[in-house]
Design a protein around this motif. Sequence first.
Motif, PDB file in Angstrom:
ATOM      1  N   ARG A 103       0.790  -1.211   0.000  1.00 31.76           N
ATOM      2  CA  ARG A 103       0.000   0.000   0.000  1.00 31.76           C
ATOM      3  C   ARG A 103       0.833   1.276   0.000  1.00 31.76           C
ATOM      4  O   ARG A 103       0.584   2.201  -0.751  1.00 31.76           O
ATOM      5  N   LYS A 104       1.869   1.288   0.846  1.00 31.73           N
ATOM      6  CA  LYS A 104       2.661   2.499   0.963  1.00 31.73           C
ATOM      7  C   LYS A 104       3.413   2.787  -0.329  1.00 31.73           C
ATOM      8  O   LYS A 104       3.496   3.936  -0.771  1.00 31.73           O
ATOM      9  N   ALA A 105       3.944   1.738  -0.931  1.00 38.07           N
ATOM     10  CA  ALA A 105       4.659   1.910  -2.190  1.00 38.07           C
ATOM     11  C   ALA A 105       3.714   2.454  -3.251  1.00 38.07           C
ATOM     12  O   ALA A 105       4.064   3.315  -4.045  1.00 38.07           O
ATOM     13  N   ARG A 106       2.505   1.954  -3.234  1.00 40.95           N
ATOM     14  CA  ARG A 106       1.484   2.412  -4.165  1.00 40.95           C
ATOM     15  C   ARG A 106       1.218   3.911  -3.965  1.00 40.95           C
ATOM     16  O   ARG A 106       1.009   4.650  -4.928  1.00 40.95           O
ATOM     17  N   GLU A 107       1.237   4.340  -2.704  1.00 42.70           N
ATOM     18  CA  GLU A 107       0.980   5.739  -2.428  1.00 42.70           C
ATOM     19  C   GLU A 107       2.064   6.649  -2.992  1.00 42.70           C
ATOM     20  O   GLU A 107       1.769   7.673  -3.604  1.00 42.70           O
ATOM     21  N   ILE A 108       3.331   6.269  -2.758  1.00 45.83           N
ATOM     22  CA  ILE A 108       4.397   7.183  -3.169  1.00 45.83           C
ATOM     23  C   ILE A 108       4.905   6.902  -4.580  1.00 45.83           C
ATOM     24  O   ILE A 108       5.426   7.795  -5.228  1.00 45.83           O
ATOM     25  N   GLU A 109       4.799   5.670  -5.040  1.00 43.98           N
ATOM     26  CA  GLU A 109       5.259   5.327  -6.391  1.00 43.98           C
ATOM     27  C   GLU A 109       4.144   4.566  -7.096  1.00 43.98           C
ATOM     28  O   GLU A 109       4.221   3.356  -7.265  1.00 43.98           O
ATOM     29  N   PRO A 110       3.100   5.266  -7.525  1.00 43.99           N
ATOM     30  CA  PRO A 110       1.944   4.537  -8.069  1.00 43.99           C
ATOM     31  C   PRO A 110       2.293   3.651  -9.267  1.00 43.99           C
ATOM     32  O   PRO A 110       1.640   2.632  -9.483  1.00 43.99           O
ATOM     33  N   ALA A 111       3.341   4.014  -9.982  1.00 44.57           N
ATOM     34  CA  ALA A 111       3.695   3.191 -11.149  1.00 44.57           C
ATOM     35  C   ALA A 111       4.248   1.835 -10.737  1.00 44.57           C
ATOM     36  O   ALA A 111       4.294   0.903 -11.530  1.00 44.57           O
ATOM     37  N   ALA A 112       4.683   1.726  -9.482  1.00 45.70           N
ATOM     38  CA  ALA A 112       5.241   0.446  -9.035  1.00 45.70           C
ATOM     39  C   ALA A 112       4.142  -0.579  -8.783  1.00 45.70           C
ATOM     40  O   ALA A 112       4.389  -1.779  -8.831  1.00 45.70           O
ATOM     41  N   ALA A 113       2.947  -0.111  -8.501  1.00 46.30           N
ATOM     42  CA  ALA A 113       1.820  -1.027  -8.283  1.00 46.30           C
ATOM     43  C   ALA A 113       0.617  -0.464  -9.015  1.00 46.30           C
ATOM     44  O   ALA A 113      -0.363  -0.054  -8.405  1.00 46.30           O
ATOM     45  N   PRO A 114       0.676  -0.407 -10.341  1.00 50.43           N
ATOM     46  CA  PRO A 114      -0.383   0.285 -11.087  1.00 50.43           C
ATOM     47  C   PRO A 114      -1.709  -0.462 -11.037  1.00 50.43           C
ATOM     48  O   PRO A 114      -1.735  -1.681 -11.003  1.00 50.43           O
ATOM     49  N   VAL A 115      -2.783   0.295 -11.006  1.00 47.35           N
ATOM     50  CA  VAL A 115      -4.108  -0.322 -11.048  1.00 47.35           C
ATOM     51  C   VAL A 115      -4.965   0.227 -12.193  1.00 47.35           C
ATOM     52  O   VAL A 115      -5.993  -0.342 -12.520  1.00 47.35           O
ATOM     53  N   ALA A 116      -4.524   1.336 -12.783  1.00 55.15           N
ATOM     54  CA  ALA A 116      -5.316   1.916 -13.872  1.00 55.15           C
ATOM     55  C   ALA A 116      -5.201   1.060 -15.130  1.00 55.15           C
ATOM     56  O   ALA A 116      -4.347   0.183 -15.231  1.00 55.15           O
ATOM     57  N   PHE A 117      -6.056   1.348 -16.062  1.00 54.18           N
ATOM     58  CA  PHE A 117      -6.061   0.609 -17.314  1.00 54.18           C
ATOM     59  C   PHE A 117      -4.742   0.789 -18.063  1.00 54.18           C
ATOM     60  O   PHE A 117      -4.231   1.899 -18.169  1.00 54.18           O
ATOM     61  N   GLU A 118      -4.189  -0.312 -18.571  1.00 58.71           N
ATOM     62  CA  GLU A 118      -2.956  -0.243 -19.363  1.00 58.71           C
ATOM     63  C   GLU A 118      -3.307  -0.350 -20.845  1.00 58.71           C
ATOM     64  O   GLU A 118      -3.932  -1.321 -21.249  1.00 58.71           O
ATOM     65  N   PRO A 119      -2.897   0.629 -21.663  1.00 59.97           N
ATOM     66  CA  PRO A 119      -3.133   0.469 -23.103  1.00 59.97           C
ATOM     67  C   PRO A 119      -2.319  -0.702 -23.642  1.00 59.97           C
ATOM     68  O   PRO A 119      -1.256  -1.018 -23.100  1.00 59.97           O
TER      69      PRO A 119
END
Lengths: 241, 331
Positions: free
Chosen positions: A170-186
Amino acid sequence: MYAVRLFATRRSRFFQRLYRLFEAVIVALDPLFRRIGYERLEAPFAFLERNTKGFLFDCKMCGQCVLSSTGMTCPMNCPKNLRNGPCGGVRGNGNCEVRPWMRCVWVEAWDGAARMPEGLDRIRVVQPPVNRELEGSSSWLRVAREKAAEMREARQSADPSKHMLARAFRKAREIEPAAAPVAFEPDAALSVQWSRQRTSVYDAEAGQEKSVGDKPEEGPVGDKPEEGSIGGKPKKGKEQV
Amino acid sequence: MPAFHEREPFDPTIDPPLTPLPGHKSASFLERVLRRGDFAVTAELNPPDSADPRDVFKAAEPLWNVADAINATDASGANCHMSSMGICSLLVRQGMGTVLQISCRDRNRIAIQGDVLGAAAMGVGNILCLTGDGVGVGDQPGAKPVFDFDALSLLRTLRTMRDEGAFLSGRKLTTPPQIFLGAAENPCIPPLEWRADRLAKKVAAGADFIQTNYIFDIAVFRRFMERVRDMGLDEKVFILAGVGPLASAKSARWMRSNVPGIHVPDEIIDRLERAEKPGEEGKKLCIDLIQQVREIKGVHGVHIMAYRREHLVGEIIEESGILRERLGESV
């Protein structure tokens, strides 16, 4: 280049500031990017990113850049690809166990982090494993997508499989969202392109094809009709990150 | 149901996994020892290059009645041996507590998460999460290094499996693995000033206990533990200090230059060199170290790595007095 990489780590403070600025610009450009289409931007951005970051940091294009959490030292230069700190094999002189002629990437990283504001807080955050599907894609665009998506709170479209990882880290997601992406990937951002086309176990369970392409906030990916046309609305009530 | 073979039916009342005590993460004996505040002893087994189960028990024999749990290494030094999983499954069936070691070098996230379920189903209570030595130092340097996880993302993943009851993919587990999670730390090598922070990160990732690499430099270790206490980590994680008997000055020098991550100070090598019986001296040194680390606040046990000198482990524990004290004079 090794010498440039070491230089960049020594100037970690400056590069971080530059990076922050650049990131803010990219996130602000998200509406424009969505109009043009992330799909179309992927290749030129990846090219640009590969070359600048390759020159500065010996970037390996993992697609999930965490440079500002690693003292502006690219952790993918570690022969063991460690994302969370040095292994137990660092030599007495601070050089790498596997490549004895090279300084340990993490000895450098911790030095770099110590020079950065918040650097030491960030380097202490546990980073998730790299998603190998995203290798070679643009991390800049991913950050733009993730941060912009977060601002719009449009995360319900995400793949549930990514949710558990994003929650576990969770924390990594907060500061480095690209490390744990959840948005749609083209599609263009995925190294394993066919993986999108097969039905995953989640879809089988839900009895519907996962569909995110038809959501307007995900950008115009309508040129991939199979993405948008098959499924219905994404599942509601999934765990939120 | 058609029957084509005349097999004994399997026992339908086969036991489910043991239930942990209240407040415990696992049913592991090691966890119980540590949580009740006793000084724990774990020991490393030298894995056989053999397919004969008797070779495993031969290797385990010198440790059988002295260790709270036996560590089965996972191709340490990137040298191929019988797998940790195989050894653990043989040992737990005989009632021995084991620490399954998982190195990130050889298996990816799919293999590892599956192995953890298998191990827990067999009764393994402790799992030690390691990065693993590079393939280059081992007997098969041409192998592909995997490193899909690192030790920390592995820890966090296993904690997620245990506490959230799901794979990292989000798929639910019918019965989550009840495991006591361990990690390694090497307090005596660079970056020395950040080693305690790294330990903190491992605790945040999910470590319940720590087994350190070899400690020969007690001064460096003391400084490390001071920092650990300053950060309040000794209250959050059980630390087992890694020790072992050196055979001679020559072998100490060889280890220092060939085994990754071993720091042997010159004084120790001098002491072995001057000794008439270097083997005896190595043992004495190990006992001294055990007695010294035991006095350090925040050290909850020792992890004895007596590679090819396992026969000495009993004597070392006996002469250091650690178990006799714990169990009273009845031993």
